[in-house]
Design a protein around this motif. Structure first.
Motif, PDB file in Angstrom:
ATOM      1  N   ARG A  19      14.454   4.998  16.451  1.00 10.77           N
ATOM      2  CA  ARG A  19      14.232   5.100  15.009  1.00 10.77           C
ATOM      3  C   ARG A  19      13.330   6.294  14.694  1.00 10.77           C
ATOM      4  NH1 ARG A  19      12.999  -1.167  13.190  1.00 10.77           N
ATOM      5  NH2 ARG A  19      14.994  -2.055  13.921  1.00 10.77           N
ATOM      6  N   PRO A  20      13.443   6.845  13.482  1.00  7.66           N
ATOM      7  CA  PRO A  20      12.523   7.936  13.092  1.00  7.66           C
ATOM      8  C   PRO A  20      11.077   7.469  13.218  1.00  7.66           C
ATOM      9  CG  PRO A  20      14.323   7.749  11.530  1.00  7.66           C
ATOM     10  CD  PRO A  20      14.428   6.541  12.442  1.00  7.66           C
ATOM     11  N   THR A  21      10.226   8.320  13.764  1.00  7.79           N
ATOM     12  CA  THR A  21       8.838   7.956  14.027  1.00  7.79           C
ATOM     13  C   THR A  21       7.911   8.921  13.287  1.00  7.79           C
ATOM     14  OG1 THR A  21       9.430   7.134  16.214  1.00  7.79           O
ATOM     15  CG2 THR A  21       7.099   7.595  15.822  1.00  7.79           C
ATOM     16  N   LEU A  22       7.043   8.361  12.455  1.00  4.09           N
ATOM     17  CA  LEU A  22       6.118   9.177  11.680  1.00  4.09           C
ATOM     18  C   LEU A  22       4.923   9.566  12.542  1.00  4.09           C
ATOM     19  CD1 LEU A  22       5.152  10.383   8.963  1.00  4.09           C
ATOM     20  CD2 LEU A  22       4.042   8.185   8.514  1.00  4.09           C
ATOM     21  N   LEU A  23       4.699  10.872  12.675  1.00  4.50           N
ATOM     22  CA  LEU A  23       3.517  11.394  13.361  1.00  4.50           C
ATOM     23  C   LEU A  23       2.652  12.087  12.323  1.00  4.50           C
ATOM     24  CD1 LEU A  23       5.197  12.944  16.522  1.00  4.50           C
ATOM     25  CD2 LEU A  23       4.184  10.680  16.288  1.00  4.50           C
ATOM     26  N   GLN A  24       1.389  11.691  12.215  1.00  2.00           N
ATOM     27  CA  GLN A  24       0.573  12.267  11.159  1.00  2.00           C
ATOM     28  C   GLN A  24      -0.869  12.328  11.631  1.00  2.00           C
ATOM     29  OE1 GLN A  24       0.274  14.424   8.942  1.00  2.00           O
ATOM     30  NE2 GLN A  24       1.846  13.558   7.621  1.00  2.00           N
ATOM     31  N   ASN A  25      -1.673  13.122  10.923  1.00  2.00           N
ATOM     32  CA  ASN A  25      -3.080  13.250  11.311  1.00  2.00           C
ATOM     33  C   ASN A  25      -3.957  12.243  10.570  1.00  2.00           C
ATOM     34  OD1 ASN A  25      -4.110  14.490   8.757  1.00  2.00           O
ATOM     35  ND2 ASN A  25      -2.633  16.059   9.311  1.00  2.00           N
ATOM     36  N   VAL A  26      -5.167  12.062  11.065  1.00  2.00           N
ATOM     37  CA  VAL A  26      -6.054  11.023  10.539  1.00  2.00           C
ATOM     38  C   VAL A  26      -6.391  11.269   9.075  1.00  2.00           C
ATOM     39  CG1 VAL A  26      -8.356   9.998  10.762  1.00  2.00           C
ATOM     40  CG2 VAL A  26      -7.010  10.525  12.806  1.00  2.00           C
ATOM     41  N   GLU A  27      -6.613  12.531   8.697  1.00  2.00           N
ATOM     42  CA  GLU A  27      -6.958  12.829   7.307  1.00  2.00           C
ATOM     43  C   GLU A  27      -5.840  12.409   6.364  1.00  2.00           C
ATOM     44  OE1 GLU A  27      -8.524  16.576   4.544  1.00  2.00           O
ATOM     45  OE2 GLU A  27      -7.815  16.906   6.590  1.00  2.00           O
ATOM     46  N   SER A  28      -4.600  12.700   6.736  1.00  2.00           N
ATOM     47  CA  SER A  28      -3.466  12.311   5.887  1.00  2.00           C
ATOM     48  C   SER A  28      -3.325  10.792   5.804  1.00  2.00           C
ATOM     49  CB  SER A  28      -2.167  12.931   6.418  1.00  2.00           C
ATOM     50  OG  SER A  28      -2.214  14.331   6.323  1.00  2.00           O
ATOM     51  N   LEU A  29      -3.559  10.111   6.921  1.00  2.00           N
ATOM     52  CA  LEU A  29      -3.490   8.649   6.902  1.00  2.00           C
ATOM     53  C   LEU A  29      -4.578   8.069   5.996  1.00  2.00           C
ATOM     54  CD1 LEU A  29      -2.799   7.943  10.683  1.00  2.00           C
ATOM     55  CD2 LEU A  29      -1.180   7.760   8.787  1.00  2.00           C
ATOM     56  N   ALA A  30      -5.763   8.666   6.008  1.00  2.00           N
ATOM     57  CA  ALA A  30      -6.838   8.205   5.130  1.00  2.00           C
ATOM     58  C   ALA A  30      -6.457   8.405   3.663  1.00  2.00           C
ATOM     59  CB  ALA A  30      -8.131   8.945   5.460  1.00  2.00           C
ATOM     60  N   HIS A  31      -5.846   9.577   3.362  1.00  2.00           N
ATOM     61  CA  HIS A  31      -5.381   9.820   2.004  1.00  2.00           C
ATOM     62  C   HIS A  31      -4.332   8.794   1.600  1.00  2.00           C
ATOM     63  CE1 HIS A  31      -6.654  14.327   2.084  1.00  2.00           C
ATOM     64  NE2 HIS A  31      -7.596  13.563   1.579  1.00  2.00           N
ATOM     65  N   SER A  32      -3.428   8.474   2.509  1.00  2.00           N
ATOM     66  CA  SER A  32      -2.362   7.513   2.197  1.00  2.00           C
ATOM     67  C   SER A  32      -2.942   6.157   1.814  1.00  2.00           C
ATOM     68  CB  SER A  32      -1.425   7.358   3.399  1.00  2.00           C
ATOM     69  OG  SER A  32      -0.798   8.575   3.715  1.00  2.00           O
ATOM     70  N   ALA A  33      -3.961   5.729   2.558  1.00  2.00           N
ATOM     71  CA  ALA A  33      -4.574   4.436   2.252  1.00  2.00           C
ATOM     72  C   ALA A  33      -5.201   4.435   0.859  1.00  2.00           C
ATOM     73  CB  ALA A  33      -5.619   4.111   3.308  1.00  2.00           C
ATOM     74  N   LEU A  34      -5.859   5.534   0.491  1.00  2.00           N
ATOM     75  CA  LEU A  34      -6.479   5.607  -0.832  1.00  2.00           C
ATOM     76  C   LEU A  34      -5.434   5.672  -1.935  1.00  2.00           C
ATOM     77  CD1 LEU A  34      -9.377   8.100  -0.027  1.00  2.00           C
ATOM     78  CD2 LEU A  34      -9.579   5.657  -0.517  1.00  2.00           C
ATOM     79  N   ILE A  35      -4.336   6.383  -1.682  1.00  2.00           N
ATOM     80  CA  ILE A  35      -3.267   6.463  -2.678  1.00  2.00           C
ATOM     81  C   ILE A  35      -2.635   5.092  -2.890  1.00  2.00           C
ATOM     82  CG2 ILE A  35      -0.970   7.422  -3.139  1.00  2.00           C
ATOM     83  CD1 ILE A  35      -1.953   9.980  -1.698  1.00  2.00           C
ATOM     84  N   VAL A  36      -2.442   4.335  -1.815  1.00  2.00           N
ATOM     85  CA  VAL A  36      -1.904   2.980  -1.939  1.00  2.00           C
ATOM     86  C   VAL A  36      -2.851   2.120  -2.762  1.00  2.00           C
ATOM     87  CG1 VAL A  36      -1.373   0.868  -0.669  1.00  2.00           C
ATOM     88  CG2 VAL A  36      -0.544   3.071   0.170  1.00  2.00           C
ATOM     89  N   ARG A  37      -4.148   2.295  -2.574  1.00  2.00           N
ATOM     90  CA  ARG A  37      -5.125   1.465  -3.275  1.00  2.00           C
ATOM     91  C   ARG A  37      -5.267   1.860  -4.742  1.00  2.00           C
ATOM     92  NH1 ARG A  37     -11.038   0.592  -0.762  1.00  2.00           N
ATOM     93  NH2 ARG A  37      -9.737  -0.602   0.693  1.00  2.00           N
ATOM     94  N   TYR A  38      -5.359   3.185  -5.018  1.00  2.00           N
ATOM     95  CA  TYR A  38      -5.676   3.628  -6.375  1.00  2.00           C
ATOM     96  C   TYR A  38      -4.498   4.235  -7.127  1.00  2.00           C
ATOM     97  CZ  TYR A  38     -10.458   3.062  -4.691  1.00  2.00           C
ATOM     98  OH  TYR A  38     -11.622   2.551  -4.173  1.00  2.00           O
ATOM     99  N   GLY A  39      -3.408   4.483  -6.441  1.00  2.00           N
ATOM    100  CA  GLY A  39      -2.237   5.036  -7.118  1.00  2.00           C
ATOM    101  C   GLY A  39      -2.161   6.551  -7.021  1.00  2.00           C
TER     102      GLY A  39
END
Length: 258
Positions: A19-39
């Protein structure tokens, strides 16, 4: 020794379990979590110029070293008041890390730390590094150290990188040490332009891109080294002698190199 062992399909095409596998850096993952929380609207409110959002930047060599979280588009002058007031102590700034490029200190102060605007200005945001080079340092020698390191990081998968980067690094080192061959500077520039776009990956592109910005920003110093003269930034440095200190003359610097 980190060498690539895979070929297409890439992980984002087919990875773990087929399956396609997402590879990403820690900073982007941190941004993703905040975007999920605050929109996403909250995130899009950040950013002063073309690119939206925030970023972590690493500042070094300024006397105000550290990691800062900034709105994208913040200027280098705004990173810290002390940086702007002490700009006479810096001659250049390396933006984006080793895969970035050199900019003169005066020009750099009002550059926006925005990936798109830096690209349009002939520089790069890269990994978010803002590295200051002191006024008493040598841009040629700083570049020689970087290119030597970059050549040593080759994955040894293609000739342009293995042989091209090493040839450029060796010529640069000889020139930095004040023992150039007759056409060292011309060859370094020619090889750098020839190498761009010819590697199996973008590693050599980043290295020679940084080299070409150095040739432009430190042009007088490169010419001085090509003539076999000693680095001008070493002249006048205080050196210890019995009973006190004196300023280095060109003859003294030359003797120490020889």
């Amino acid at each position: 020794d980190a060498r690539p062992t895979t070929s297409p399909p890439r992980p984002y095409e087919r990875g773990i379990g087929g399956r396609p596998t997402l590879l990403q850096n820690v900073e982007s993952l941190a941004h993703s979590a905040l975007i999920v929380r605050y929109g996403d609207g909250w995130y899009r409110e950040l950013g002063r110029r073309t690119t939206r959002g925030s970023a972590l930047v690493t500042v070094t060599g300024s006397g105000q070293d550290g990691v800062r979280e900034i709105e994208i588009g913040t200027t280098i002058r705004e990173l810290d008041p002390g940086i702007a007031t002490a700009r006479h102590r810096h001659q250049a700034v390396l933006l984006g890390g080793y895969f970035g490029g050199w900019v003169s200190a005066d020009r750099a102060m009002d550059l926006a730390l925005d990936p798109i605007e830096l690209r349009d200005a002939g520089s790069a945001f890269g990994c978010g590094v803002v590295a200051f080079l002191g006024a008493d340092a040598c841009g040629v020698r700083a570049t020689a150290r970087i290119i030597d390191w970059m050549a040593g990081q080759s994955a040894a998968q293609c000739g342009p990188c293995v042989f091209g980067l090493r040839a450029i690094a060796d010529a640069t080192r000889r020139l930095a040490d004040g023992i150039p061959e007759r056409d060292s500077l011309e060859r370094i520039e020619r090889w750098s332009r020839q190498l761009a776009g010819r590697g199996a990956c973008r590693h050599p592109d980043g290295a020679v891109g940084q080299m070409l910005t150095s040739l432009r920003v430190f042009a007088p110093e490169w010419e001085r080294h090509q003539r076999g003269r000693i680095c001008s930034h070493e002249l006048g440095q205080r050196v210890a002698v019995p009973g006190g200190y004196v300023r280095k003359t060109e003859a003294q610097v030359g003797a120490s190199v020889a």
